[in-house]
Write a protein that holds these residues in place. Structure first.
Motif, PDB file in Angstrom:
ATOM      1  N   ALA A  32      37.853  11.888  59.338  1.00 34.48           N
ATOM      2  CA  ALA A  32      36.603  11.709  58.599  1.00 34.48           C
ATOM      3  C   ALA A  32      36.356  12.893  57.675  1.00 34.48           C
ATOM      4  O   ALA A  32      35.915  12.725  56.539  1.00 34.48           O
ATOM      5  CB  ALA A  32      35.433  11.532  59.566  1.00 34.48           C
ATOM      6  N   SER A  33      36.647  14.085  58.159  1.00 34.04           N
ATOM      7  CA  SER A  33      36.487  15.277  57.339  1.00 34.04           C
ATOM      8  C   SER A  33      37.409  15.223  56.132  1.00 34.04           C
ATOM      9  O   SER A  33      36.997  15.526  55.007  1.00 34.04           O
ATOM     10  CB  SER A  33      36.769  16.522  58.178  1.00 34.04           C
ATOM     11  OG  SER A  33      36.740  17.672  57.376  1.00 34.04           O
ATOM     12  N   ASP A  34      38.658  14.830  56.365  1.00 38.25           N
ATOM     13  CA  ASP A  34      39.614  14.711  55.259  1.00 38.25           C
ATOM     14  C   ASP A  34      39.154  13.668  54.250  1.00 38.25           C
ATOM     15  O   ASP A  34      39.217  13.896  53.035  1.00 38.25           O
ATOM     16  CB  ASP A  34      41.002  14.354  55.780  1.00 38.25           C
ATOM     17  CG  ASP A  34      41.678  15.502  56.512  1.00 38.25           C
ATOM     18  OD1 ASP A  34      41.171  16.646  56.417  1.00 38.25           O
ATOM     19  OD2 ASP A  34      42.703  15.264  57.179  1.00 38.25           O
ATOM     20  N   LEU A  35      38.681  12.524  54.756  1.00 32.93           N
ATOM     21  CA  LEU A  35      38.200  11.481  53.847  1.00 32.93           C
ATOM     22  C   LEU A  35      36.975  11.955  53.072  1.00 32.93           C
ATOM     23  O   LEU A  35      36.833  11.648  51.883  1.00 32.93           O
ATOM     24  CB  LEU A  35      37.874  10.211  54.627  1.00 32.93           C
ATOM     25  CG  LEU A  35      39.073   9.425  55.138  1.00 32.93           C
ATOM     26  CD1 LEU A  35      38.601   8.262  56.006  1.00 32.93           C
ATOM     27  CD2 LEU A  35      39.920   8.908  54.000  1.00 32.93           C
ATOM     28  N   GLY A  36      36.106  12.698  53.731  1.00 28.67           N
ATOM     29  CA  GLY A  36      34.927  13.236  53.058  1.00 28.67           C
ATOM     30  C   GLY A  36      35.310  14.193  51.953  1.00 28.67           C
ATOM     31  O   GLY A  36      34.757  14.150  50.846  1.00 28.67           O
ATOM     32  N   GLN A  37      36.276  15.062  52.239  1.00 33.86           N
ATOM     33  CA  GLN A  37      36.737  16.016  51.223  1.00 33.86           C
ATOM     34  C   GLN A  37      37.396  15.291  50.064  1.00 33.86           C
ATOM     35  O   GLN A  37      37.182  15.630  48.896  1.00 33.86           O
ATOM     36  CB  GLN A  37      37.689  17.025  51.839  1.00 33.86           C
ATOM     37  CG  GLN A  37      37.021  18.009  52.765  1.00 33.86           C
ATOM     38  CD  GLN A  37      38.016  18.909  53.474  1.00 33.86           C
ATOM     39  OE1 GLN A  37      39.211  18.716  53.394  1.00 33.86           O
ATOM     40  NE2 GLN A  37      37.496  19.907  54.177  1.00 33.86           N
ATOM     41  N   GLN A  38      38.199  14.282  50.371  1.00 36.70           N
ATOM     42  CA  GLN A  38      38.856  13.519  49.315  1.00 36.70           C
ATOM     43  C   GLN A  38      37.827  12.792  48.454  1.00 36.70           C
ATOM     44  O   GLN A  38      37.965  12.748  47.233  1.00 36.70           O
ATOM     45  CB  GLN A  38      39.838  12.508  49.914  1.00 36.70           C
ATOM     46  CG  GLN A  38      41.074  13.141  50.506  1.00 36.70           C
ATOM     47  CD  GLN A  38      41.964  12.119  51.204  1.00 36.70           C
ATOM     48  OE1 GLN A  38      41.649  10.942  51.264  1.00 36.70           O
ATOM     49  NE2 GLN A  38      43.082  12.584  51.737  1.00 36.70           N
ATOM     50  N   SER A  39      36.794  12.245  49.090  1.00 38.71           N
ATOM     51  CA  SER A  39      35.781  11.541  48.314  1.00 38.71           C
ATOM     52  C   SER A  39      34.991  12.511  47.442  1.00 38.71           C
ATOM     53  O   SER A  39      34.641  12.177  46.306  1.00 38.71           O
ATOM     54  CB  SER A  39      34.851  10.749  49.226  1.00 38.71           C
ATOM     55  OG  SER A  39      34.105  11.610  50.047  1.00 38.71           O
TER      56      SER A  39
END
Length: 179
Positions: free
Chosen positions: A79-86
């Motif tokens: 989720a953290s990775d997806l948040g950073q990517q977004s």
């Protein structure tokens, strides 16, 4: 073929009757003895099974907790990775949008923020030069930015009333007159 037992050698004869016990009764007594032994050892066996079951349950719960914790960590990381990517994608999109709007405004001849800042700096510089010239001539420098505009109007001979547009007379509707 049924075997007959020699009752003279069998010590299981009843002391009250001194009669030999038939084989069916031997089986019955063996079953009762097994049941007594099972009751005696059954309680111990059940307690051992309950203890084993509790130990297994604790071990299973600990394993489940460990796997849940690992899964939670993995999902949190994802989720953290997806948040950073977004966030990166939104920043790119925002930058792209700003560039396109700036190009469109430039094509329309609108000044950019940098142009406005340069213009403001130039106005400030000219204001400072005007103040220095006015001080050198012995006149007071204007105190606000609106004051030079009033002095310019006074020098050109225009008054506030001359600057305003004359008001038109209201036009009467021909429809009202017809009614």
């Amino acid at each position: 073929m049924v075997k007959s037992f020699d009752t003279s050698k069998n010590p299981a004869s009843s002391p009250l009757t001194d009669t030999p016990t038939p084989p069916a009764q031997h089986i019955w007594l063996a079953g009762l003895g097994a049941m007594a032994k099972a009751q005696e050892q059954g309680t111990k066996a059940i307690e051992a099974l309950v203890n084993d079951g509790l130990a297994f349950q604790r071990k299973s719960q600990a394993e489940a907790q460990q796997r849940l914790h690992e899964a939670t960590e993995r999902l949190t990381h994802m989720a953290s990775d997806l948040g950073q990517q977004s966030v990166v994608r939104v920043d790119r999109l925002e930058h792209l949008f700003e560039e396109r709007v700036a190009k469109a405004l430039h094509r329309l001849g609108m000044p950019s923020m940098g142009d406005m800042q340069l213009l403001q700096a130039r106005v400030d510089q000219l204001q400072e030069q005007l103040n220095q010239i006015l001080q050198a001539n012995g006149t007071d420098a204007p105190k606000s930015k609106a004051a030079p505009a009033k002095k310019q109007a006074a020098k050109s001979g225009l008054t506030a009333s001359a600057k305003t547009k004359p008001q038109r007379a209201p036009v009467k509707s021909s429809r009202r007159a017809a009614d």
